[in-house]
Design an enzyme around this catalytic site. Structure first.
Site, PDB file in Angstrom:
ATOM      1  N   MET A  37     124.241 -54.436-108.511  1.00 43.18           N
ATOM      2  CA  MET A  37     124.922 -54.091-107.261  1.00 43.18           C
ATOM      3  C   MET A  37     124.687 -55.175-106.213  1.00 43.18           C
ATOM      4  SD  MET A  37     124.939 -49.989-106.996  1.00 43.18           S
ATOM      5  CE  MET A  37     123.292 -49.766-106.347  1.00 43.18           C
ATOM      6  N   LEU A  40     120.620 -59.634-104.608  1.00 43.35           N
ATOM      7  CA  LEU A  40     119.803 -60.032-105.754  1.00 43.35           C
ATOM      8  C   LEU A  40     118.402 -60.462-105.338  1.00 43.35           C
ATOM      9  CD1 LEU A  40     122.558 -62.020-107.686  1.00 43.35           C
ATOM     10  CD2 LEU A  40     121.856 -59.640-108.010  1.00 43.35           C
ATOM     11  N   HIS A  41     117.415 -60.065-106.150  1.00 48.76           N
ATOM     12  CA  HIS A  41     116.007 -60.375-105.892  1.00 48.76           C
ATOM     13  C   HIS A  41     115.375 -60.850-107.196  1.00 48.76           C
ATOM     14  CE1 HIS A  41     115.333 -56.532-107.849  1.00 48.76           C
ATOM     15  NE2 HIS A  41     116.113 -55.943-106.959  1.00 48.76           N
ATOM     16  N   GLY A  43     113.626 -59.369-109.393  1.00 49.18           N
ATOM     17  CA  GLY A  43     113.828 -58.486-110.547  1.00 49.18           C
ATOM     18  C   GLY A  43     115.114 -58.837-111.275  1.00 49.18           C
ATOM     19  N   HIS A  44     116.180 -59.055-110.508  1.00 49.53           N
ATOM     20  CA  HIS A  44     117.443 -59.470-111.125  1.00 49.53           C
ATOM     21  C   HIS A  44     117.280 -60.823-111.818  1.00 49.53           C
ATOM     22  CE1 HIS A  44     119.066 -56.828-107.732  1.00 49.53           C
ATOM     23  NE2 HIS A  44     119.598 -56.276-108.795  1.00 49.53           N
ATOM     24  N   GLY A 154     117.159 -53.267-116.532  1.00 52.22           N
ATOM     25  CA  GLY A 154     115.745 -53.277-116.166  1.00 52.22           C
ATOM     26  C   GLY A 154     115.065 -51.960-116.488  1.00 52.22           C
ATOM     27  N   LYS A 156     112.828 -50.943-114.725  1.00 48.14           N
ATOM     28  CA  LYS A 156     112.632 -50.375-113.385  1.00 48.14           C
ATOM     29  C   LYS A 156     113.409 -49.068-113.231  1.00 48.14           C
ATOM     30  CE  LYS A 156     112.390 -50.372-108.704  1.00 48.14           C
ATOM     31  NZ  LYS A 156     113.536 -49.574-108.310  1.00 48.14           N
ATOM     32  N   SER A 192     113.022 -54.480-105.370  1.00 43.45           N
ATOM     33  CA  SER A 192     114.204 -53.622-105.264  1.00 43.45           C
ATOM     34  C   SER A 192     115.038 -54.060-104.065  1.00 43.45           C
ATOM     35  CB  SER A 192     113.777 -52.159-105.073  1.00 43.45           C
ATOM     36  OG  SER A 192     114.880 -51.374-104.652  1.00 43.45           O
TER      37      SER A 192
HETATM   38  P1  AMP Z   1     120.716 -52.801-109.176  1.00 42.78           P
HETATM   39  O1  AMP Z   1     121.343 -54.027-108.607  1.00 42.78           O
HETATM   40  O2  AMP Z   1     119.613 -52.235-108.340  1.00 42.78           O
HETATM   41  O3  AMP Z   1     121.733 -51.785-109.636  1.00 42.78           O
HETATM   42  O4  AMP Z   1     119.970 -53.271-110.503  1.00 42.78           O
HETATM   43  C1  AMP Z   1     120.652 -54.017-111.484  1.00 42.78           C
HETATM   44  C2  AMP Z   1     119.743 -54.152-112.683  1.00 42.78           C
HETATM   45  O5  AMP Z   1     118.542 -54.810-112.297  1.00 42.78           O
HETATM   46  C3  AMP Z   1     119.348 -52.814-113.300  1.00 42.78           C
HETATM   47  O6  AMP Z   1     119.367 -52.925-114.720  1.00 42.78           O
HETATM   48  C4  AMP Z   1     117.947 -52.632-112.786  1.00 42.78           C
HETATM   49  O7  AMP Z   1     117.142 -51.833-113.635  1.00 42.78           O
HETATM   50  C5  AMP Z   1     117.455 -54.054-112.755  1.00 42.78           C
HETATM   51  N1  AMP Z   1     116.310 -54.191-111.844  1.00 42.78           N
HETATM   52  C6  AMP Z   1     116.258 -53.815-110.536  1.00 42.78           C
HETATM   53  N2  AMP Z   1     115.034 -54.039-110.034  1.00 42.78           N
HETATM   54  C7  AMP Z   1     114.284 -54.569-111.048  1.00 42.78           C
HETATM   55  C8  AMP Z   1     112.923 -54.981-111.175  1.00 42.78           C
HETATM   56  N3  AMP Z   1     112.069 -54.928-110.152  1.00 42.78           N
HETATM   57  N4  AMP Z   1     112.514 -55.455-112.371  1.00 42.78           N
HETATM   58  C9  AMP Z   1     113.364 -55.516-113.419  1.00 42.78           C
HETATM   59  N5  AMP Z   1     114.650 -55.122-113.374  1.00 42.78           N
HETATM   60  C10 AMP Z   1     115.109 -54.652-112.206  1.00 42.78           C
END
Ligand code: AMP
Length: 290
Positions: A37, A40-41, A43-44, A154, A156, A192
């Site tokens: 979404m 980006l950080h 984790g991404h 992730g 997460k 996050s």
């Molecule tokens: P989001 O943009 O929050 O929807 O996350 C996109 C993807 O990044 C999802 O598969 C999440 O599980 C993964 N993700 C988010 N935060 C982390 C993190 N801290 N470590 C690993 N993967 C993550």
């Protein structure tokens, strides 16, 4: 920090529609999709690196999916910063960014959706009605548009990963799903996009989530009852902190079914926590083998 001696990163190709995507996709070879979404950080970044190691080409989707937000949730204020995200994608060697408009993903009412079944009605699914239906529907659409060989998610979002794996299996989607361990900031907080909402004081209180999981993991030889009480002790104290941590759930579940485990359980489990700090809802988890 960016290495000043590193060669300038190549910008990814940015596409906005399924038609543009299809034209680019035909030349890509073995392709990994990382749905995000945006905002980006780090984790991404670990997901992008994992994707790059497993495929010829990496496609990242950036789409804040309205279907997975409840009416009282943060859809409107969710951080959107495409330019910064494209710079991250360039640094990580992402080949293609698919950033569709809402009207492109949902040109009319989305009548047909993917229902997650029982695994999607507990924990996150209970706290956020319709959440996994929204997630699975957008992931299914992205799979049809990108036609990836594999997709990277992730740990997460552990329940999301499990529900997506189940969808792929039950609907015979033929996409390999790879899970990547949770990346944490140096203070232990799981990285996050929503951490951007936290004040310094809220962030300090929020560290109780990862501390609780660590306390639970440290007690893993004592079995489910000991794990949960060790984690709960940390969260009880955090409930009295300023600002307080308001617990939504703490649960120890079977890693495959996401059903809460009995006291005698042996096998792969996940200890999960969800809590509010101020108005920000945070989730975290740790996999455990009992
Ligand atoms: P989001 O943009 O929050 O929807 O996350 C996109 C993807 O990044 C999802 O598969 C999440 O599980 C993964 N993700 C988010 N935060 C982390 C993190 N801290 N470590 C690993 N993967 C993550």
């Amino acid at each position: 920090m960016t290495d000043p001696t590193a060669p300038a990163p190549t910008a990814p190709i940015v596409v906005r529609t399924p038609e543009e995507l299809a034209r680019v996709r035909s030349g890509l070879g073995r392709t990994a999709l990382v749905p995000t979404m945006g905002a980006l950080h780090n984790g991404h970044r670990t997901l992008f690196a994992a994707a790059r190691g497993r495929a010829d080409a990496v496609v990242v989707s950036i789409f804040v999916n309205p279907l997975q937000f409840g009416p009282d949730e943060d859809y409107d204020r969710y951080p959107r910063r495409l330019d910064a995200d494209l710079a991250v994608c360039a640094e990580e060697g992402v080949d293609v960014v698919y950033a569709p408009a809402v009207e492109t993903m949902y040109p009319g009412e989305q009548i047909v959706t993917v229902h997650p079944g029982a695994m999607g009605s507990v924990l996150e699914g209970a706290s956020r009605p319709g959440f996994f239906e929204g997630v699975l529907t957008v992931v299914a659409k992205l799979f049809h548009m990108v036609r990836p060989d594999l997709a990277v998610f992730g740990q997460k979002d552990a329940q999301q990963l499990a529900v997506v794996r189940r969808m792929v299996r039950d609907l015979g989607m033929g996409v390999t799903i790879a899970g990547v361990p949770t990346r944490r900031d140096p203070d232990g907080l799981a990285s996050s996009s929503r951490n951007a909402y936290l004040s310094a004081e809220e962030r300090a209180s929020a560290l109780a989530l990862s501390r609780a999981l660590l306390a639970g993991a440290d007690a893993s030889v004592t079995g489910p009852v000991g794990i949960l009480s060790a984690a709960r002790a940390v969260l009880d104290e955090a409930a009295r902190a300023e600002p307080p941590v308001r617990l939504d759930y703490l649960a120890l579940v079977d890693a495959q079914t996401f059903a809460e485990v009995p006291a005698s359980f042996r096998g792969d489990a996940v200890l999960l926590v969800a809590a509010f700090v101020g108005t920000t809802r945070l989730i975290d988890n740790v996999p455990l083998t009992l």
